[in-house]
Design a protein around this motif. Structure first.
Motif, PDB file in Angstrom:
ATOM      1  N   VAL A   1    -111.490 -54.618 117.001  1.00 62.17           N
ATOM      2  CA  VAL A   1    -111.704 -54.688 118.446  1.00 62.17           C
ATOM      3  C   VAL A   1    -111.322 -56.079 118.924  1.00 62.17           C
ATOM      4  O   VAL A   1    -111.757 -57.089 118.364  1.00 62.17           O
ATOM      5  N   HIS A   2    -110.483 -56.123 119.952  1.00 57.83           N
ATOM      6  CA  HIS A   2    -110.072 -57.396 120.551  1.00 57.83           C
ATOM      7  C   HIS A   2    -110.209 -57.282 122.063  1.00 57.83           C
ATOM      8  O   HIS A   2    -109.572 -56.444 122.701  1.00 57.83           O
ATOM      9  N   GLU A   3    -111.078 -58.099 122.626  1.00 57.15           N
ATOM     10  CA  GLU A   3    -111.315 -58.141 124.067  1.00 57.15           C
ATOM     11  C   GLU A   3    -111.557 -56.747 124.640  1.00 57.15           C
ATOM     12  O   GLU A   3    -111.002 -56.357 125.664  1.00 57.15           O
ATOM     13  N   GLY A   4    -112.380 -55.981 123.930  1.00 57.04           N
ATOM     14  CA  GLY A   4    -112.785 -54.667 124.409  1.00 57.04           C
ATOM     15  C   GLY A   4    -111.840 -53.530 124.067  1.00 57.04           C
ATOM     16  O   GLY A   4    -112.146 -52.365 124.351  1.00 57.04           O
ATOM     17  N   THR A   5    -110.690 -53.836 123.453  1.00 62.10           N
ATOM     18  CA  THR A   5    -109.726 -52.806 123.074  1.00 62.10           C
ATOM     19  C   THR A   5    -109.732 -52.615 121.567  1.00 62.10           C
ATOM     20  O   THR A   5    -109.710 -53.590 120.817  1.00 62.10           O
TER      21      THR A   5
ATOM     22  N   THR B   1    -111.281 -58.446 103.079  1.00 61.32           N
ATOM     23  CA  THR B   1    -110.390 -59.557 103.422  1.00 61.32           C
ATOM     24  C   THR B   1    -109.343 -59.113 104.433  1.00 61.32           C
ATOM     25  O   THR B   1    -109.033 -59.831 105.395  1.00 61.32           O
ATOM     26  N   ALA B   2    -108.797 -57.909 104.239  1.00 58.24           N
ATOM     27  CA  ALA B   2    -107.801 -57.373 105.177  1.00 58.24           C
ATOM     28  C   ALA B   2    -108.407 -57.173 106.561  1.00 58.24           C
ATOM     29  O   ALA B   2    -107.764 -57.452 107.577  1.00 58.24           O
ATOM     30  N   GLN B   3    -109.656 -56.703 106.603  1.00 55.46           N
ATOM     31  CA  GLN B   3    -110.323 -56.497 107.887  1.00 55.46           C
ATOM     32  C   GLN B   3    -110.482 -57.824 108.628  1.00 55.46           C
ATOM     33  O   GLN B   3    -110.206 -57.914 109.834  1.00 55.46           O
ATOM     34  N   ARG B   4    -110.898 -58.862 107.943  1.00 52.46           N
ATOM     35  CA  ARG B   4    -111.070 -60.175 108.577  1.00 52.46           C
ATOM     36  C   ARG B   4    -109.725 -60.732 109.027  1.00 52.46           C
ATOM     37  O   ARG B   4    -109.604 -61.323 110.104  1.00 52.46           O
ATOM     38  N   PHE B   5    -108.710 -60.547 108.192  1.00 50.55           N
ATOM     39  CA  PHE B   5    -107.375 -61.037 108.534  1.00 50.55           C
ATOM     40  C   PHE B   5    -106.854 -60.351 109.794  1.00 50.55           C
ATOM     41  O   PHE B   5    -106.340 -61.004 110.713  1.00 50.55           O
ATOM     42  N   ALA B   6    -106.991 -59.038 109.854  1.00 48.34           N
ATOM     43  CA  ALA B   6    -106.524 -58.302 111.028  1.00 48.34           C
ATOM     44  C   ALA B   6    -107.294 -58.710 112.276  1.00 48.34           C
ATOM     45  O   ALA B   6    -106.711 -58.917 113.348  1.00 48.34           O
ATOM     46  N   ALA B   7    -108.618 -58.847 112.140  1.00 48.51           N
ATOM     47  CA  ALA B   7    -109.439 -59.228 113.294  1.00 48.51           C
ATOM     48  C   ALA B   7    -109.058 -60.607 113.821  1.00 48.51           C
ATOM     49  O   ALA B   7    -109.057 -60.852 115.032  1.00 48.51           O
ATOM     50  N   SER B   8    -108.699 -61.503 112.928  1.00 47.87           N
ATOM     51  CA  SER B   8    -108.325 -62.860 113.353  1.00 47.87           C
ATOM     52  C   SER B   8    -106.969 -62.886 114.064  1.00 47.87           C
ATOM     53  O   SER B   8    -106.619 -63.878 114.706  1.00 47.87           O
ATOM     54  N   HIS B   9    -106.214 -61.798 113.969  1.00 50.09           N
ATOM     55  CA  HIS B   9    -104.904 -61.714 114.614  1.00 50.09           C
ATOM     56  C   HIS B   9    -104.914 -60.704 115.771  1.00 50.09           C
ATOM     57  O   HIS B   9    -103.863 -60.195 116.179  1.00 50.09           O
ATOM     58  N   GLY B  10    -106.087 -60.448 116.312  1.00 47.73           N
ATOM     59  CA  GLY B  10    -106.198 -59.474 117.401  1.00 47.73           C
ATOM     60  C   GLY B  10    -105.333 -59.833 118.600  1.00 47.73           C
ATOM     61  O   GLY B  10    -104.685 -58.966 119.208  1.00 47.73           O
ATOM     62  N   GLY B  11    -105.294 -61.104 118.962  1.00 49.44           N
ATOM     63  CA  GLY B  11    -104.477 -61.534 120.097  1.00 49.44           C
ATOM     64  C   GLY B  11    -102.999 -61.328 119.839  1.00 49.44           C
ATOM     65  O   GLY B  11    -102.240 -60.919 120.734  1.00 49.44           O
TER      66      GLY B  11
ATOM     67  N   ILE C   1    -101.674 -59.082 117.803  1.00 58.04           N
ATOM     68  CA  ILE C   1    -101.412 -57.639 117.846  1.00 58.04           C
ATOM     69  C   ILE C   1    -101.296 -57.162 119.290  1.00 58.04           C
ATOM     70  O   ILE C   1    -100.379 -56.409 119.650  1.00 58.04           O
ATOM     71  N   ALA C   2    -102.219 -57.617 120.136  1.00 58.17           N
ATOM     72  CA  ALA C   2    -102.201 -57.202 121.544  1.00 58.17           C
ATOM     73  C   ALA C   2    -100.906 -57.627 122.224  1.00 58.17           C
ATOM     74  O   ALA C   2    -100.307 -56.866 122.993  1.00 58.17           O
ATOM     75  N   ALA C   3    -100.454 -58.846 121.939  1.00 57.88           N
ATOM     76  CA  ALA C   3     -99.225 -59.349 122.560  1.00 57.88           C
ATOM     77  C   ALA C   3     -98.014 -58.545 122.102  1.00 57.88           C
ATOM     78  O   ALA C   3     -97.127 -58.232 122.908  1.00 57.88           O
ATOM     79  N   ARG C   4     -97.959 -58.215 120.817  1.00 55.06           N
ATOM     80  CA  ARG C   4     -96.832 -57.441 120.306  1.00 55.06           C
ATOM     81  C   ARG C   4     -96.829 -56.022 120.877  1.00 55.06           C
ATOM     82  O   ARG C   4     -95.776 -55.483 121.239  1.00 55.06           O
ATOM     83  N   LEU C   5     -97.999 -55.405 120.960  1.00 54.42           N
ATOM     84  CA  LEU C   5     -98.074 -54.051 121.507  1.00 54.42           C
ATOM     85  C   LEU C   5     -97.676 -54.025 122.984  1.00 54.42           C
ATOM     86  O   LEU C   5     -97.121 -53.031 123.466  1.00 54.42           O
ATOM     87  N   ALA C   6     -97.945 -55.106 123.700  1.00 55.07           N
ATOM     88  CA  ALA C   6     -97.580 -55.165 125.117  1.00 55.07           C
ATOM     89  C   ALA C   6     -96.071 -55.139 125.315  1.00 55.07           C
ATOM     90  O   ALA C   6     -95.579 -54.774 126.389  1.00 55.07           O
ATOM     91  N   ARG C   7     -95.317 -55.516 124.279  1.00 56.81           N
ATOM     92  CA  ARG C   7     -93.856 -55.523 124.378  1.00 56.81           C
ATOM     93  C   ARG C   7     -93.235 -54.165 124.045  1.00 56.81           C
ATOM     94  O   ARG C   7     -92.048 -53.961 124.284  1.00 56.81           O
ATOM     95  N   VAL C   8     -94.011 -53.258 123.445  1.00 56.77           N
ATOM     96  CA  VAL C   8     -93.465 -51.965 123.044  1.00 56.77           C
ATOM     97  C   VAL C   8     -93.216 -51.120 124.289  1.00 56.77           C
ATOM     98  O   VAL C   8     -94.113 -50.924 125.105  1.00 56.77           O
TER      99      VAL C   8
END
Length: 244
Positions: free
Chosen positions: A17-21, A59-69, A71-78
């Motif tokens: 979850v990143h900023e409610g998404t 570890t993967a869960q923490r890594f992904a969560a730390s890159h939430g922003g 991920i959101a930026a990349r998805l916004a470009r799709v």
């Protein structure tokens, strides 16, 4: 006892979850990987995390969560998906056409016009519009591909052993060692010069199975639009995957 036997099976996805998404992330484990990596597909928007053999899911869960922003930026470009349904606008040979559903009887798909607007007119049950449009586009691209192959076969004095149309993601076209050519049906969405160039490119591989100077000299002699087609694909190629 080997670590792999002690570890529980990996889940097929993680949710963060990143900023409610909430983002769903597909999990892939690759023993040859040296570190955790995240990838967002520019065509489908799929998010994938790849794990080395010894990394844990925690570890993967923490890594992904730390890159939430990120991920959101990349998805916004799709690019937003454009379904094959009544009212959708899609390019046919580079020209925008509106999909119009005319009724359920004839089962015929054709191009035409609705006032000043070019249309793809579909007559079938509403639930079958997607399938009918896809079949129509594949039929049209096969016709254009065969015409271009015939043209270059005369110039080269060689023909492919087979022509296949697929929905490829990483390549617009390819040539096998056995002389079979494969193309993406999505080339029918691009301007004709792009399809013509891709056919010339793969036909040139029938003689030069490489990207040597001799290959590029041969291709340049066959097709004068190499630079223009390459530039168009670089700017617009990814967006073709948003349709259907």
């Amino acid at each position: 006892m080997p670590l792999a036997l002690l570890r529980r099976p990996d889940p097929d996805h993680l949710d963060i979850v990143h900023e409610g998404t909430t983002f769903r992330i597909a999990v892939r484990r690759r023993p040859s990987a040296r570190r955790l990596t995240l990838r967002v597909s520019a065509t489908s928007g799929e998010v994938v995390i790849t794990l080395p053999a010894r990394s844990t899911i925690a570890t993967a869960q923490r890594f992904a969560a730390s890159h939430g922003g990120w991920i959101a930026a990349r998805l916004a470009r799709v690019p937003e998906r454009v379904p094959f349904e009544a009212g959708s606008l899609l390019p046919l040979r580079g020209v925008p056409h509106r999909i119009v559903h005319r009724g359920a009887r004839s089962g015929v798909t054709r191009t035409g016009s609705d006032g000043p607007e070019p249309v793809i007119s579909v007559s079938c049950g509403e639930a079958h519009v997607d399938r009918r449009v896809r079949a129509f586009l594949e039929q049209e691209v096969r016709r254009d591909l065969l015409g271009a192959v015939d043209h270059y076969a005369v110039r080269l004095g060689q023909r492919p052993t087979r022509i296949t149309v697929r929905d490829t993601r990483s390549r617009w076209g390819s040539c096998t060692a056995g002389g079979a050519l494969n193309f993406s049906w999505r080339l029918i969405l691009a301007p004709p010069l792009v399809l013509d160039y891709l056919v010339a490119h793969e036909m040139a591989h029938l003689r030069e199975m490489n990207h040597s100077a001799r290959f590029w000299a041969l291709l340049g002699g066959l097709c004068p639009e190499v630079d223009a087609a390459e530039a168009w694909l670089k700017r617009n190629g990814t967006a073709l995957h948003r349709y259907g």
